[in-house]
Design a protein around this motif. Structure first.
Motif, PDB file in Angstrom:
ATOM      1  N   SER A  43      22.611  37.599  83.589  1.00 54.51           N
ATOM      2  CA  SER A  43      24.524  37.095  82.206  1.00 54.51           C
ATOM      3  C   SER A  43      23.955  38.574  81.782  1.00 54.51           C
ATOM      4  O   SER A  43      24.982  38.399  81.498  1.00 54.51           O
ATOM      5  N   GLU A  44      23.787  39.914  82.227  1.00 57.59           N
ATOM      6  CA  GLU A  44      23.975  41.191  82.068  1.00 57.59           C
ATOM      7  C   GLU A  44      24.929  41.460  82.379  1.00 57.59           C
ATOM      8  O   GLU A  44      25.766  42.426  82.119  1.00 57.59           O
ATOM      9  N   LEU A  45      25.632  40.814  83.569  1.00 58.98           N
ATOM     10  CA  LEU A  45      26.994  40.682  84.357  1.00 58.98           C
ATOM     11  C   LEU A  45      28.293  40.851  83.963  1.00 58.98           C
ATOM     12  O   LEU A  45      27.939  40.097  82.832  1.00 58.98           O
ATOM     13  N   GLU A  46      28.959  41.638  84.465  1.00 60.69           N
ATOM     14  CA  GLU A  46      30.580  41.051  84.292  1.00 60.69           C
ATOM     15  C   GLU A  46      30.190  39.357  84.265  1.00 60.69           C
ATOM     16  O   GLU A  46      30.631  39.778  85.813  1.00 60.69           O
ATOM     17  N   PRO A  47      30.821  38.629  84.195  1.00 63.38           N
ATOM     18  CA  PRO A  47      31.195  37.091  84.926  1.00 63.38           C
ATOM     19  C   PRO A  47      32.120  37.739  85.893  1.00 63.38           C
ATOM     20  O   PRO A  47      31.688  36.612  87.120  1.00 63.38           O
ATOM     21  N   ASP A  48      32.787  37.814  86.241  1.00 63.99           N
ATOM     22  CA  ASP A  48      34.143  37.672  87.042  1.00 63.99           C
ATOM     23  C   ASP A  48      33.233  38.891  88.379  1.00 63.99           C
ATOM     24  O   ASP A  48      33.650  38.290  89.039  1.00 63.99           O
ATOM     25  N   THR A  49      32.808  39.471  88.029  1.00 64.27           N
ATOM     26  CA  THR A  49      32.164  40.580  89.006  1.00 64.27           C
ATOM     27  C   THR A  49      31.665  39.733  90.257  1.00 64.27           C
ATOM     28  O   THR A  49      31.238  39.636  91.110  1.00 64.27           O
ATOM     29  N   TYR A  50      30.531  38.684  89.645  1.00 62.45           N
ATOM     30  CA  TYR A  50      29.650  37.432  90.258  1.00 62.45           C
ATOM     31  C   TYR A  50      30.171  36.499  90.478  1.00 62.45           C
ATOM     32  O   TYR A  50      29.807  35.771  92.005  1.00 62.45           O
ATOM     33  N   LEU A  51      31.459  35.935  89.884  1.00 58.45           N
ATOM     34  CA  LEU A  51      31.524  34.425  90.543  1.00 58.45           C
ATOM     35  C   LEU A  51      32.527  34.961  91.167  1.00 58.45           C
ATOM     36  O   LEU A  51      32.790  33.426  91.915  1.00 58.45           O
ATOM     37  N   THR A  52      32.847  35.448  91.184  1.00 59.91           N
ATOM     38  CA  THR A  52      34.405  35.873  91.853  1.00 59.91           C
ATOM     39  C   THR A  52      33.893  37.082  93.126  1.00 59.91           C
ATOM     40  O   THR A  52      34.550  37.650  92.794  1.00 59.91           O
ATOM     41  N   PRO A  53      33.832  36.670  94.251  1.00 59.89           N
ATOM     42  CA  PRO A  53      33.048  37.213  94.927  1.00 59.89           C
ATOM     43  C   PRO A  53      34.160  38.387  96.366  1.00 59.89           C
ATOM     44  O   PRO A  53      33.829  39.218  96.540  1.00 59.89           O
ATOM     45  N   PHE A  54      35.470  38.092  96.200  1.00 57.44           N
ATOM     46  CA  PHE A  54      36.439  38.617  96.314  1.00 57.44           C
ATOM     47  C   PHE A  54      37.564  39.477  95.481  1.00 57.44           C
ATOM     48  O   PHE A  54      37.590  38.700  94.233  1.00 57.44           O
ATOM     49  N   SER A  55      37.339  40.372  95.515  1.00 52.90           N
ATOM     50  CA  SER A  55      38.081  41.669  94.355  1.00 52.90           C
ATOM     51  C   SER A  55      39.473  41.609  94.258  1.00 52.90           C
ATOM     52  O   SER A  55      40.420  41.464  92.936  1.00 52.90           O
ATOM     53  N   HIS A  56      40.482  40.941  95.080  1.00 50.39           N
ATOM     54  CA  HIS A  56      41.694  41.227  95.555  1.00 50.39           C
ATOM     55  C   HIS A  56      41.698  39.991  95.848  1.00 50.39           C
ATOM     56  O   HIS A  56      41.636  39.496  96.624  1.00 50.39           O
ATOM     57  N   GLU A  57      43.576  39.015  95.374  1.00 50.40           N
ATOM     58  CA  GLU A  57      43.732  38.369  95.921  1.00 50.40           C
ATOM     59  C   GLU A  57      44.093  38.492  97.435  1.00 50.40           C
ATOM     60  O   GLU A  57      45.139  39.297  97.723  1.00 50.40           O
ATOM     61  N   PRO A  58      44.251  37.173  97.990  1.00 44.57           N
ATOM     62  CA  PRO A  58      44.906  37.333 100.024  1.00 44.57           C
ATOM     63  C   PRO A  58      46.080  37.406 100.088  1.00 44.57           C
ATOM     64  O   PRO A  58      46.640  37.058  99.202  1.00 44.57           O
ATOM     65  N   HIS A  59      46.727  38.378 100.686  1.00 41.38           N
ATOM     66  CA  HIS A  59      48.332  38.974 100.611  1.00 41.38           C
ATOM     67  C   HIS A  59      48.175  38.323 102.025  1.00 41.38           C
ATOM     68  O   HIS A  59      49.824  37.697 102.380  1.00 41.38           O
ATOM     69  N   SER A  60      47.979  38.048 103.174  1.00 39.62           N
ATOM     70  CA  SER A  60      48.025  38.108 104.448  1.00 39.62           C
ATOM     71  C   SER A  60      47.473  36.447 105.580  1.00 39.62           C
ATOM     72  O   SER A  60      47.022  36.870 106.815  1.00 39.62           O
ATOM     73  N   SER A  61      46.587  36.155 104.786  1.00 38.36           N
ATOM     74  CA  SER A  61      46.069  34.890 105.097  1.00 38.36           C
ATOM     75  C   SER A  61      46.874  33.383 105.086  1.00 38.36           C
ATOM     76  O   SER A  61      46.910  33.034 104.202  1.00 38.36           O
ATOM     77  N   LYS A  62      46.334  32.594 106.174  1.00 40.58           N
ATOM     78  CA  LYS A  62      46.615  31.724 106.634  1.00 40.58           C
ATOM     79  C   LYS A  62      46.447  30.754 105.119  1.00 40.58           C
ATOM     80  O   LYS A  62      44.892  30.519 104.615  1.00 40.58           O
ATOM     81  N   PRO A  63      46.792  29.456 104.708  1.00 39.36           N
ATOM     82  CA  PRO A  63      46.553  28.585 103.315  1.00 39.36           C
ATOM     83  C   PRO A  63      45.835  27.152 104.214  1.00 39.36           C
ATOM     84  O   PRO A  63      46.112  27.683 105.713  1.00 39.36           O
ATOM     85  N   TRP A  64      45.360  27.013 103.568  1.00 44.02           N
ATOM     86  CA  TRP A  64      43.929  25.434 104.821  1.00 44.02           C
ATOM     87  C   TRP A  64      45.052  24.394 104.387  1.00 44.02           C
ATOM     88  O   TRP A  64      46.335  24.322 103.282  1.00 44.02           O
ATOM     89  N   PRO A  65      45.552  23.260 105.410  1.00 44.25           N
ATOM     90  CA  PRO A  65      46.191  22.794 105.550  1.00 44.25           C
ATOM     91  C   PRO A  65      45.727  21.346 104.847  1.00 44.25           C
ATOM     92  O   PRO A  65      45.193  21.570 104.319  1.00 44.25           O
ATOM     93  N   ILE A  66      46.546  20.452 104.287  1.00 46.42           N
ATOM     94  CA  ILE A  66      46.292  19.000 103.425  1.00 46.42           C
ATOM     95  C   ILE A  66      45.579  18.351 105.025  1.00 46.42           C
ATOM     96  O   ILE A  66      46.232  17.971 105.612  1.00 46.42           O
ATOM     97  N   LEU A  67      43.980  18.407 104.793  1.00 47.88           N
ATOM     98  CA  LEU A  67      43.753  16.992 105.518  1.00 47.88           C
ATOM     99  C   LEU A  67      43.788  15.632 105.721  1.00 47.88           C
ATOM    100  O   LEU A  67      42.977  15.420 104.144  1.00 47.88           O
TER     101      LEU A  67
END
Length: 503
Positions: A43-67
């Motif tokens: 609770s003493e941390l910045e919420p986004d630091t903990y809840l969002t484990p990656f710092s940058h939006e992915p730029h070269s990753s494939k999207p998940w298909p709709i299954l």
């Protein structure tokens, strides 16, 4: 527009909305499994630091298909339910390092049913020179005779390091023996590389956390053992897929092989399933990850555990389970099979309904001699000593069959690309074969595909009966007294199957 087309469009729209809604809910209300003391510290941390484990939006990753068989990967699986075994039973979380002021973090999600964990960390650094193993990715011909010990990783202390920030930490070792025994137990695995990797992670001060290369997107760290065998590789694929969903990755992760195996045909599917594939030893210097996930060994998946443990699960349609959850049923293997088909661009909303105009494809999966790895002779043990005779008899029978058109497909998988193999499985109404790794492809067969396994008395193993049951596929077996099959008996069994298909 006919009723069937309308229904198909509505189903696709429903699945799209379901996927989008779940991801939105997950990232705005991500659940926690920490102890009260850990909750106070967080609770003493910045919420986004903990809840969002990656710092940058992915730029070269494939999207998940709709299954079509996708169900939300919730965290409410009951212990030893089918969802616990095949889906998200990784519900007991332990934080080994909480982030402080944007520094690194590390945690494991434990599955009590599988006695296994998916572990992940942020601001993690890999030092390839501290991993002893072959480079990996070489052509098979260049490494003939190389031993398995040369290809499996041995980690020095600090082979992986995590950024401890500028605040002094009271320890250098990330986890102790008690943590390892509870969250990454050795079990029956003689050389548990994932456990050894985590045991050697060291915490370093932020000022010492320097990197030659940064990987921004989520990345899976995978160690393969029997990388040239389809059954064992499918368990690795499944473990990697489950790890991606358990950690709620918004796109398909990248993969780094933390092993020194040579190049193999099965890498084609790794590259299709995930965003990219590299070998740990291909990096010339230290490499840092904003988000790294350590995928459990394939030996720890339900597909492998189920060979020696009783896993009382049956395949069922996802829509049925969405409306009526059942602890003894699962749609997860169907979901994964659709993922494999989607990775190769094959259609998902198809089925073996009625009599196809082009006829029913009956796929005979063949076993052939081929060089699989540096220690392999190229000779396969015979599981069906008169395989050619059986195939020729079936071919003659099919060409004269009066019920409907039957296309007998010669499944020479050793000479086919992985995409062509999956395509052949996709197109088959019936799949026949002697017990062998090639039959593992039934994980990606269409829902109403029928399986006929010819089993030598020397190889009576339950792999494909179980996979068929967990997929909800109709399964038949011909048990031989030896390794020689009566072609007439095989034809009789196939004829009965074709009649059941209305042919």
């Amino acid at each position: 527009m006919n009723k069937r087309t309308t229904l198909l469009i509505r189903t696709l729209l429903f699945l799209f909305v379901l996927n989008s809604l779940y991801l939105s809910l997950y990232f705005t209300h991500k659940p926690s499994y920490s102890s009260p003391s850990e909750e106070k510290e967080k609770s003493e941390l910045e919420p986004d630091t903990y809840l969002t484990p990656f710092s940058h939006e992915p730029h070269s990753s494939k999207p998940w298909p709709i299954l079509p068989s996708y169900l939300p990967w919730t965290t409410s699986a009951r212990s030893h339910s089918c969802e616990a075994y095949f889906g998200n039973g990784f519900t007991r979380r332990r934080d080994a390092l909480l982030p402080r002021g944007g520094a690194g973090w590390f945690r494991c999600h434990h599955n009590d049913a599988l006695r296994s964990s998916v572990c992940e960390g942020g601001r993690l650094r890999m030092e390839p020179e501290k991993i002893t193993m072959a480079k990996g990715g070489e052509d098979l011909a260049a490494v003939m005779g190389r031993t398995e010990d040369e290809e499996m990783p041995v980690f020095q202390n600090g082979a992986f390091q995590v950024d401890g920030g500028e605040v002094a930490v009271d320890r250098k070792v990330l986890v102790d023996q008690e943590f390892l025994d509870e969250y990454v137990p050795r079990g029956g695995i003689d050389r548990h590389t994932m456990r050894d990797l985590i045991a050697k992670i060291r915490i370093v001060r932020g000022k010492d956390f320097q990197c030659d290369e940064w990987i921004e997107e989520p990345t899976l760290l995978v160690t393969r053992f029997e990388y040239a065998n389809l059954f064992h590789t499918v368990t690795d694929w499944y473990s990697a897929y489950v790890s991606s969903r358990v950690t709620a990755l918004p796109n398909r992760p990248h993969v780094i092989f933390v092993d020194g195996h040579c190049k193999a045909p099965l890498e084609e599917t790794w590259k299709a399933l995930f965003s990219s594939v590299r070998y740990a030893k291909s990096f010339s210097g230290s490499v840092c990850f904003h988000h790294a996930i350590i995928s459990p060994l394939g030996y720890e998946t339900a597909m492998f555990r189920g060979l020696s443990e009783h896993i009382d699960c049956y395949g069922a349609p996802a829509q049925e389970l969405l409306q009526n959850p059942n602890d003894h049923k699962t749609a997860r293997l169907s979901e994964f099979g659709e993922m494999v088909r989607a990775a190769f661009g094959l259609p998902l909303n198809v089925n073996h309904d009625g009599k196809p105009l082009a006829g029913h494809n009956v796929l005979f999966v063949r076993r052939e001699d081929y060089l699989a790895h540096p220690r392999h002779s190229g000779k396969l043990e015979s599981r069906l000593s008169n395989e050619q005779e059986v195939f020729d008899s079936l071919k003659s029978w099919a060409s004269n069959y009066k019920g409907c058109k039957i296309n007998l497909v010669n499944g020479l998988f050793a000479h086919m690309s992985m995409k062509d193999q999956v395509q052949a499985i996709h197109d088959a109404s019936v799949i026949i074969g002697a017990h062998g790794a090639g039959l593992t492809h039934i994980v990606s067969a269409l829902p109403k595909t029928v399986i006929l396994e010819i089993i030598s008395s020397y190889y009576r193993r339950p792999h494909f009966a179980y996979i068929s049951r967990w997929r909800g596929l109709e399964y038949h077996a011909i048990n031989l007294a030896g390794s020689h099959a009566d072609p007439g008996a095989v034809i009789k069994e196939l004829a009965n199957i074709m009649k059941s298909l209305g042919c």
